[in-house]
Design an enzyme around this catalytic site. Structure first.
Site, mmCIF file in Angstrom:
data_model
loop_
_atom_site.group_PDB
_atom_site.id
_atom_site.type_symbol
_atom_site.label_atom_id
_atom_site.label_comp_id
_atom_site.label_asym_id
_atom_site.label_seq_id
_atom_site.Cartn_x
_atom_site.Cartn_y
_atom_site.Cartn_z
ATOM 1 N N GLY A 12 0.913 -1.058 -0.360
ATOM 2 C CA GLY A 12 0.028 0.000 0.058
ATOM 3 C C GLY A 12 0.797 1.302 -0.157
ATOM 4 O O GLY A 12 2.073 1.338 0.210
ATOM 5 N N ASP A 13 0.125 2.388 -0.177
ATOM 6 C CA ASP A 13 0.687 3.744 0.162
ATOM 7 C C ASP A 13 1.686 3.915 -1.121
ATOM 8 O O ASP A 13 2.863 4.519 -0.976
ATOM 9 C CB ASP A 13 1.683 4.029 1.223
ATOM 10 C CG ASP A 13 0.902 3.595 2.570
ATOM 11 O OD1 ASP A 13 -0.333 4.313 2.577
ATOM 12 O OD2 ASP A 13 1.253 2.599 3.392
ATOM 13 N N LYS A 16 -1.381 5.853 -5.419
ATOM 14 C CA LYS A 16 -2.318 5.323 -6.595
ATOM 15 C C LYS A 16 -3.012 6.730 -6.761
ATOM 16 O O LYS A 16 -3.490 6.899 -7.857
ATOM 17 C CB LYS A 16 -3.140 4.294 -6.000
ATOM 18 C CG LYS A 16 -2.234 2.955 -5.896
ATOM 19 C CD LYS A 16 -3.143 1.968 -5.183
ATOM 20 C CE LYS A 16 -3.468 1.924 -3.661
ATOM 21 N NZ LYS A 16 -2.359 1.912 -3.245
ATOM 22 N N ALA A 39 -7.937 3.347 3.379
ATOM 23 C CA ALA A 39 -7.339 3.962 2.377
ATOM 24 C C ALA A 39 -7.009 5.554 2.409
ATOM 25 O O ALA A 39 -7.867 6.083 2.778
ATOM 26 C CB ALA A 39 -7.823 3.551 1.020
ATOM 27 N N GLY A 40 -5.841 5.862 2.156
ATOM 28 C CA GLY A 40 -5.815 7.190 1.863
ATOM 29 C C GLY A 40 -4.886 7.665 0.615
ATOM 30 O O GLY A 40 -3.721 7.406 0.449
ATOM 31 N N HIS A 41 -5.737 7.904 -0.421
ATOM 32 C CA HIS A 41 -5.390 8.343 -1.827
ATOM 33 C C HIS A 41 -4.993 9.993 -1.737
ATOM 34 O O HIS A 41 -5.585 10.633 -1.847
ATOM 35 C CB HIS A 41 -6.430 7.966 -2.758
ATOM 36 C CG HIS A 41 -6.151 6.643 -2.967
ATOM 37 N ND1 HIS A 41 -7.070 5.861 -3.787
ATOM 38 C CD2 HIS A 41 -5.708 5.539 -2.209
ATOM 39 C CE1 HIS A 41 -6.861 4.686 -3.687
ATOM 40 N NE2 HIS A 41 -6.263 4.402 -2.776
ATOM 41 N N GLN A 223 -5.102 0.034 -0.914
ATOM 42 C CA GLN A 223 -4.247 -0.793 -0.049
ATOM 43 C C GLN A 223 -3.193 -1.422 -1.344
ATOM 44 O O GLN A 223 -2.912 -0.677 -2.102
ATOM 45 C CB GLN A 223 -4.814 -1.786 0.617
ATOM 46 C CG GLN A 223 -5.670 -1.362 1.859
ATOM 47 C CD GLN A 223 -6.953 -0.865 1.567
ATOM 48 O OE1 GLN A 223 -7.787 -1.696 0.908
ATOM 49 N NE2 GLN A 223 -7.364 0.159 2.504
ATOM 50 N N GLY A 301 -1.504 8.915 10.078
ATOM 51 C CA GLY A 301 -0.558 9.680 10.535
ATOM 52 C C GLY A 301 0.691 8.908 11.006
ATOM 53 O O GLY A 301 1.625 9.492 11.405
ATOM 54 N N PRO A 303 4.115 6.591 11.031
ATOM 55 C CA PRO A 303 5.414 6.571 10.638
ATOM 56 C C PRO A 303 5.452 5.321 9.992
ATOM 57 O O PRO A 303 4.897 4.483 10.185
ATOM 58 C CB PRO A 303 6.606 6.863 11.532
ATOM 59 C CG PRO A 303 5.933 6.308 12.909
ATOM 60 C CD PRO A 303 4.453 6.796 12.785
ATOM 61 N N GLY A 414 7.969 13.545 -8.071
ATOM 62 C CA GLY A 414 7.362 14.274 -7.041
ATOM 63 C C GLY A 414 5.962 14.256 -6.898
ATOM 64 O O GLY A 414 5.473 13.533 -7.744
#
Length: 428
Positions: A12-13, A16, A39-41, A223, A301, A303, A414
């Protein structure tokens, strides 16, 4: 017209959200097929950072139809917050957002069950985001869950209370305090009233009609492949099928409709929460990757654990998904390194060398075998085409292509839309 699938190949991460937003103008439909608000897109353009949790990443394009598919688990409270946060951008939700009636609903007691289950595991916690995802999928499989279409039924309150009371029994078994449930319910039912104002569809008919009309469609996963409930690093996985096959069941499309499978991966590797991570760097190099890549969960949030790229794991994900193109993300994060390593094989406890994932990667004692590359050790964020990239970076990309036997057709330098280089990407 084929349905292209875009998904993550690691834990994941992978980035996407940026890629869906970047390639969305090539499509008329973007459909999310699994997962939930865990999920965090993240999308970034015009100097503004946006994080979407349940809403498809094509939502900022007014001409694109966005579908939340039946494979998604939907939290009405988080959904309302997402909508409220997007209102200032004049998004026309009534025109271009459609929600499957068959998507499962996350209710407040699902979150409490999630927390109770994690607490009971002690040091063996999975690393859940505590959003209620797992318990909601459990209820789906147990055939007792609530679906979005239920909220427009006259007996929805009774159905809700029956499920909530069943959850209370389990919470009592865990001896878990749920005295705040009543206040959570107040917010929940306000969010349900808000949810009722949106477009609900029989999404399997809806999307197949769009296919018959020759619309260009992108299926968006959440994910990553190594978190798949069947093929991931079990039990440290999510609760849904994150693979390409999940797009078929999560949207109601036949496999024969699948076209390109776009696999996204970072130029290195990260993981959030517990579970195995063969190439993890618990040292200064890992901390450099974390700082350079701003590797903190967009949903929690937390790490992220960081390490070098893992080719055996990527080969595994590519095989299972039938990946046709690779999209390499966050290449710029490696700018700071004079040397870059690539895991090519694993050495097992008995001394054997393999490039396949063992049945139980959690318990298997393995050591990564690395090949070292010279880093480019300079900023590349302003480069605009692949021909001008540093020789060392091109050698790194070409090696990965040759080992994985799939072309890298896009590289990201970037977070902004503009910091992207196309290398003959093929889409609808």
């Amino acid at each position: 017209m084929a349905v292209d699938i875009l998904l993550g190949l690691q834990w994941g991460d992978e980035g996407k959200g940026k890629i869906v937003d970047f390639i969305a103008p090539r499509y008329q439909v973007v459909a999310r097929f699994q997962g939930g608000p865990n999920a965090g897109h993240t999308l970034e353009f015009d100097g503004i950072k946006h994080v979407l949790h349940q809403i498809p990443s094509g939502i900022f394009h007014d001409s694109i139809i966005n579908i939340i598919g039946n494979g998604v688990v939907l939290d009405a409270i988080i959904f309302k917050k997402e909508i409220d946060g997007l209102k200032k951008y004049n998004v026309n939700f009534n025109k271009n957002l459609f929600i499957s009636k068959k998507a499962q609903l996350i209710i407040p007691s699902h979150r409490l069950l999630d927390a109770a289950s994690e607490n009971s595991k002690g040091e063996k916690k999975i690393g859940s985001t505590l959003k209620g995802i797992g318990p909601t999928y459990q209820d789906k499989i147990a055939r007792q869950g609530l679906r979005v279409g239920d909220i427009i039924a006259s007996d929805f309150k009774a159905k809700y209370q029956k499920l909530r009371d069943a959850h209370k029994t389990i919470l009592d078994f865990y001896q878990f305090d749920y005295s705040n449930l009543e206040s959570l319910e107040k917010e929940f039912f306000e969010a349900i009233d808000h949810l009722r104002t949106f477009n609900f569809v029989d999404s399997e008919y809806f999307i197949n009609k769009l296919i018959s009309e020759k619309k260009t469609i992108l299926a968006e996963g959440a994910q990553g492949s190594l978190l798949d409930i069947d093929f991931g690093s079990y039990p440290f996985v999510t609760s849904s099928n994150t693979m390409a096959a999940g797009a078929c069941t999560g949207l109601g499309i036949a496999p024969s409709h699948v076209g390109e499978v776009l696999g996204i991966f970072k130029a290195y590797c990260t993981r959030v929460g517990g579970g195995p991570f063969p190439t993890e760097l618990d040292n200064e190099q890992g901390e450099t990757l974390r700082k350079q890549g701003n590797e903190f969960g967009s949903t929690t949030g937390r790490p992220r654990r960081c390490g070098w790229i893992d080719l055996p794991a990527l080969k595994y994900a590519i095989m299972l998904n039938g990946v046709t193109q690779l999209l390499m993300m966050k290449v710029d994060v490696l700018n700071a390194f004079e040397e870059i390593k690539v895991c090519t094989h694993y050495k097992l406890k008995d001394g054997s060398i393999v490039d396949t994932l063992p049945f139980d990667i959690v318990e298997t004692d393995l050591t990564p075998i690395y090949k070292t590359f010279k880093g480019w050790n300079k900023s590349i964020s302003d480069y605009s085409n692949s021909e001008n990239l540093p020789l060392e970076l091109n050698e790194y990309i070409q090696y990965i292509e040759s080992e994985l036997n799939v072309p890298v057709t896009l590289i990201s330098l970037g977070p902004d839309r503009k910091q992207t280089i196309l290398r003959n990407i093929i889409t609808a």
